[in-house]
Design a protein around this motif. Structure first.
Motif, PDB file in Angstrom:
ATOM      1  N   LYS A  49      73.216  11.310  60.805  1.00 48.76           N
ATOM      2  CA  LYS A  49      72.007  12.110  61.048  1.00 48.76           C
ATOM      3  C   LYS A  49      71.161  11.572  62.198  1.00 48.76           C
ATOM      4  CE  LYS A  49      72.854  14.475  57.258  1.00 48.76           C
ATOM      5  NZ  LYS A  49      73.288  15.879  57.362  1.00 48.76           N
ATOM      6  N   LEU A  50      71.563  10.469  62.750  1.00 54.17           N
ATOM      7  CA  LEU A  50      70.761   9.779  63.774  1.00 54.17           C
ATOM      8  C   LEU A  50      69.304   9.582  63.326  1.00 54.17           C
ATOM      9  CD1 LEU A  50      73.302  10.856  65.590  1.00 54.17           C
ATOM     10  CD2 LEU A  50      71.834   9.996  67.391  1.00 54.17           C
ATOM     11  N   ARG A  58      56.826  18.110  65.344  1.00 51.67           N
ATOM     12  CA  ARG A  58      58.180  18.401  65.832  1.00 51.67           C
ATOM     13  C   ARG A  58      59.181  17.378  65.285  1.00 51.67           C
ATOM     14  NH1 ARG A  58      61.671  16.358  69.065  1.00 51.67           N
ATOM     15  NH2 ARG A  58      60.295  14.696  69.786  1.00 51.67           N
ATOM     16  N   VAL A  59      58.817  16.089  65.353  1.00 56.49           N
ATOM     17  CA  VAL A  59      59.728  15.032  64.885  1.00 56.49           C
ATOM     18  C   VAL A  59      60.025  15.215  63.397  1.00 56.49           C
ATOM     19  CG1 VAL A  59      59.952  12.532  64.484  1.00 56.49           C
ATOM     20  CG2 VAL A  59      59.001  13.356  66.649  1.00 56.49           C
ATOM     21  N   ILE A  60      58.972  15.471  62.618  1.00 53.91           N
ATOM     22  CA  ILE A  60      59.168  15.606  61.171  1.00 53.91           C
ATOM     23  C   ILE A  60      59.991  16.859  60.849  1.00 53.91           C
ATOM     24  CG2 ILE A  60      57.982  15.916  58.945  1.00 53.91           C
ATOM     25  CD1 ILE A  60      57.676  13.072  60.004  1.00 53.91           C
ATOM     26  N   ALA A  61      59.733  17.945  61.581  1.00 56.00           N
ATOM     27  CA  ALA A  61      60.511  19.175  61.345  1.00 56.00           C
ATOM     28  C   ALA A  61      61.987  18.929  61.658  1.00 56.00           C
ATOM     29  CB  ALA A  61      59.964  20.317  62.204  1.00 56.00           C
ATOM     30  N   GLU A  62      62.240  18.181  62.698  1.00 59.00           N
ATOM     31  CA  GLU A  62      63.619  17.876  63.082  1.00 59.00           C
ATOM     32  C   GLU A  62      64.282  16.980  62.026  1.00 59.00           C
ATOM     33  OE1 GLU A  62      65.694  19.000  65.111  1.00 59.00           O
ATOM     34  OE2 GLU A  62      67.226  17.431  65.214  1.00 59.00           O
ATOM     35  N   LEU A  63      63.526  15.995  61.549  1.00 63.73           N
ATOM     36  CA  LEU A  63      64.042  15.115  60.491  1.00 63.73           C
ATOM     37  C   LEU A  63      64.416  15.944  59.255  1.00 63.73           C
ATOM     38  CD1 LEU A  63      63.282  11.714  59.348  1.00 63.73           C
ATOM     39  CD2 LEU A  63      62.185  13.351  57.862  1.00 63.73           C
ATOM     40  N   LYS A  64      63.508  16.863  58.883  1.00 57.46           N
ATOM     41  CA  LYS A  64      63.745  17.705  57.705  1.00 57.46           C
ATOM     42  C   LYS A  64      64.988  18.572  57.907  1.00 57.46           C
ATOM     43  CE  LYS A  64      61.533  21.430  55.343  1.00 57.46           C
ATOM     44  NZ  LYS A  64      60.320  22.216  55.278  1.00 57.46           N
ATOM     45  N   ARG A  65      65.106  19.137  59.083  1.00 54.11           N
ATOM     46  CA  ARG A  65      66.260  19.991  59.380  1.00 54.11           C
ATOM     47  C   ARG A  65      67.562  19.203  59.198  1.00 54.11           C
ATOM     48  NH1 ARG A  65      69.788  21.071  62.947  1.00 54.11           N
ATOM     49  NH2 ARG A  65      69.166  19.412  64.393  1.00 54.11           N
ATOM     50  N   ARG A  66      67.569  17.964  59.690  1.00 53.56           N
ATOM     51  CA  ARG A  66      68.800  17.165  59.596  1.00 53.56           C
ATOM     52  C   ARG A  66      69.116  16.748  58.163  1.00 53.56           C
ATOM     53  NH1 ARG A  66      68.394  12.922  64.689  1.00 53.56           N
ATOM     54  NH2 ARG A  66      67.657  14.458  66.214  1.00 53.56           N
ATOM     55  N   LEU A  67      68.046  16.609  57.354  1.00 49.91           N
ATOM     56  CA  LEU A  67      68.282  16.099  55.997  1.00 49.91           C
ATOM     57  C   LEU A  67      68.593  17.196  54.988  1.00 49.91           C
ATOM     58  CD1 LEU A  67      65.497  13.350  55.670  1.00 49.91           C
ATOM     59  CD2 LEU A  67      67.956  12.988  55.922  1.00 49.91           C
ATOM     60  N   THR A  68      68.286  18.446  55.316  1.00 47.00           N
ATOM     61  CA  THR A  68      68.379  19.491  54.284  1.00 47.00           C
ATOM     62  C   THR A  68      69.724  20.214  54.229  1.00 47.00           C
ATOM     63  OG1 THR A  68      66.984  20.713  55.839  1.00 47.00           O
ATOM     64  CG2 THR A  68      65.991  20.152  53.751  1.00 47.00           C
ATOM     65  N   ASP A  69      70.689  19.828  55.020  1.00 52.65           N
ATOM     66  CA  ASP A  69      71.957  20.583  54.976  1.00 52.65           C
ATOM     67  C   ASP A  69      72.941  20.037  53.931  1.00 52.65           C
ATOM     68  OD1 ASP A  69      72.511  18.265  56.250  1.00 52.65           O
ATOM     69  OD2 ASP A  69      73.620  19.134  57.924  1.00 52.65           O
ATOM     70  N   VAL A  70      72.506  19.055  53.144  1.00 54.13           N
ATOM     71  CA  VAL A  70      73.366  18.538  52.072  1.00 54.13           C
ATOM     72  C   VAL A  70      72.537  18.381  50.801  1.00 54.13           C
ATOM     73  CG1 VAL A  70      74.979  17.247  53.559  1.00 54.13           C
ATOM     74  CG2 VAL A  70      72.864  16.156  52.766  1.00 54.13           C
ATOM     75  N   GLU A  71      73.254  18.156  49.651  1.00 54.29           N
ATOM     76  CA  GLU A  71      72.525  17.954  48.396  1.00 54.29           C
ATOM     77  C   GLU A  71      72.689  16.520  47.948  1.00 54.29           C
ATOM     78  OE1 GLU A  71      72.625  19.584  43.872  1.00 54.29           O
ATOM     79  OE2 GLU A  71      73.337  20.975  45.437  1.00 54.29           O
ATOM     80  N   TYR A  72      71.576  15.863  47.672  1.00 55.40           N
ATOM     81  CA  TYR A  72      71.620  14.449  47.275  1.00 55.40           C
ATOM     82  C   TYR A  72      71.693  14.343  45.757  1.00 55.40           C
ATOM     83  CZ  TYR A  72      70.009  14.164  52.050  1.00 55.40           C
ATOM     84  OH  TYR A  72      69.898  14.331  53.404  1.00 55.40           O
ATOM     85  N   ILE A  73      72.533  13.416  45.292  1.00 57.67           N
ATOM     86  CA  ILE A  73      72.653  13.206  43.845  1.00 57.67           C
ATOM     87  C   ILE A  73      72.095  11.820  43.510  1.00 57.67           C
ATOM     88  CG2 ILE A  73      74.288  13.022  41.920  1.00 57.67           C
ATOM     89  CD1 ILE A  73      76.123  14.865  43.636  1.00 57.67           C
ATOM     90  N   PHE A  74      71.116  11.811  42.573  1.00 55.25           N
ATOM     91  CA  PHE A  74      70.485  10.532  42.199  1.00 55.25           C
ATOM     92  C   PHE A  74      70.987  10.047  40.850  1.00 55.25           C
ATOM     93  CE2 PHE A  74      67.761  12.176  45.481  1.00 55.25           C
ATOM     94  CZ  PHE A  74      67.365  11.047  46.168  1.00 55.25           C
TER      95      PHE A  74
END
Ligand SMILES: Cc1ncc(COP(=O)(O)O)c(C=O)c1O
Length: 417
Positions: free
Chosen positions: A371-372, A401-417
């Motif tokens: 995700k860089l 902008r930075v936070i929106a980009e971070l969110k975009r990169r993180l939301t394409d998968v589902e995290y399991i805790f």
């Protein structure tokens, strides 16, 4: 000349055991921050056109206030400020005592006997064990945490006892669980609130308990407080020294590194118990000759302008709000801290139909590689990653902008805790 050439000489044989003895420099383990650096370099090389979002930086992204810089320039030009500063100028001691009163409500600090400057907090933490630790004595440290006082305790032949900071205990150490033998041999207890890396804040009740515990077991408390003035959402800056009895058992270390964007300037101060301050001064006098007087004067100016810190805290608060909501929308469980620029977030066990993460480090490496996004992992007590809101952004629109980009990169998968 290469280092290797000298590894076969007496220089290699002469190294002290505390840094590895004759094996110094031959350890092939790669440590955490080096791993992060290498992963960042590899990710940038693999995806040169993608911006690396660096949430791992542990220091402010801006320079010091213009008034402080101007004061330094003015004082640096005066011939009388050129010489050794030894144990510091009275002006900074007075400013520190006033700052403790004005910002933290700590009254009656005697600037002559209860305050001394330090060339940042790190060297103060490195020197305090020299005042107290004989071989076999114990320093109690909290983990995860800033390890310097423990490292120097070991250098002196002392031992370190680590207490875990867990989410279940609000990242406050459970002093009652320290074994009796350790309590008997302990001379120093290290505390740090707001805490690096957890972002947790101490409560009055916790400090009261810690002071009672310290009196019972005759252990000195060193409270490391570089983030103490960086609070938000109504939480007031809170000093250990404001709690009754604190000065009977310990000292507090303050730093201008984070609260005034002055990391490179190397200036802070110790305050509290006068006998501890005196011993620290004697050890310090044998380590350094004081910080440049112009820097001390600029720091005194800064300490008398606490609104500088308030503006910095407001910025961090705004960025925390954005980051926390972005992470929560992406499926993490992030909670805004009451102070500091750190956001400590539990790492997931896996990604649905994707990789598994045994440690925070595994997850942090995944984030850099895939995700860089760079963070700092902590695996001492549970598996966590630390975000820092000192990421680079040019103004509020760029922050969004930075936070929106971070969110975009993180939301394409589902995290399991
Ligand atoms: C908890 C803690 N203590 C001390 C320091 C060092 O601060 P200084 O720049 O004053 O040496 C840091 C810096 O990251 C820190 O996080």
């Amino acid at each position: 000349m290469t280092i290797q050439r000298y590894q076969d000489t007496f220089i290699q044989q002469n190294f002290a055991e505390r840094i590895g003895g004759a094996n110094y420099g031959k350890d092939t383990n790669i440590y955490k921050f080096e791993k992060i650096k290498r992963a960042k370099a590899a990710a940038k090389q693999a995806q040169p056109h993608v911006e690396l979002i660096d949430m791992g930086v542990g220091e402010p992204d801006e320079m010091a206030d213009a008034g402080i810089v101007a004061k330094l320039a003015e004082e640096a030009a005066k011939p009388e400020n050129r010489g050794y500063a030894d144990n510091g100028i009275a002006e900074l001691k007075r400013a520190a005592a006033d700052y403790l009163r004005q910002v933290f409500g700590v009254h009656d600090i005697d600037p002559d006997t209860e305050v001394l400057h330090s060339i940042g907090t790190k060297p103060a933490l490195a020197m305090l064990p020299s005042c107290f630790i004989n071989p076999g004595d114990v320093t109690i440290m909290t983990v995860p945490g800033y390890p310097v006082m423990g490292t120097h305790t070991k250098y002196l032949g002392g031992e370190v006892y680590n207490i875990p900071l867990t989410k279940e205990q609000q990242f406050l150490p459970d002093l009652e669980r320290i074994p009796k033998d350790i309590c008997r041999r302990a001379k120093l207890l290290y505390l740090n609130y707001p805490n690096n890396p957890t972002g947790a804040a101490a409560t009055v009740e916790f400090f009261e308990k810690a002071i009672a515990w310290a009196k019972q077991h005759e252990v000195i408390i060193v409270h490391d407080a570089p983030y103490a003035a960086l609070t938000f959402d109504g939480a007031k800056p809170f000093s250990f020294l404001s709690v009754p009895g604190a000065r009977d058992v310990g000292v507090e270390l303050h730093s201008l590194s984070k609260s005034y964007n002055m990391t490179g300037w190397r200036i802070g101060f110790i305050a509290g118990n006068p006998l501890i301050v005196k011993a620290f001064g004697d050890v310090k006098d044998n380590n350094d000759s004081g910080q440049f007087i112009a820097i001390q004067k600029a720091a005194a100016y800064g300490l008398s302008h606490p609104e500088i810190t308030e503006a910095i805290a407001n910025k961090y608060s705004r960025r925390h709000d954005m980051l926390v909501s972005a992470l929560n929308e992406a499926g993490f469980r992030a909670e805004k801290p009451k102070g500091s620029f750190f956001l400590y977030v539990e790492a997931p066990n896996a990604i649905k139909n994707g990789p598994k993460f045994a440690t925070g480090e595994d997850f942090s490496q995944y984030l850099i590689r895939e995700k860089l996004i760079s963070t700092v992992p902590w695996d001492d007590a549970g598996k966590f990653i630390r975000f820092s809101v000192t990421f680079e952004a040019d103004g509020e629109a760029d922050e969004r902008r930075v936070i929106a980009e971070l969110k975009r990169r993180l939301t394409d998968v589902e995290y399991i805790f």
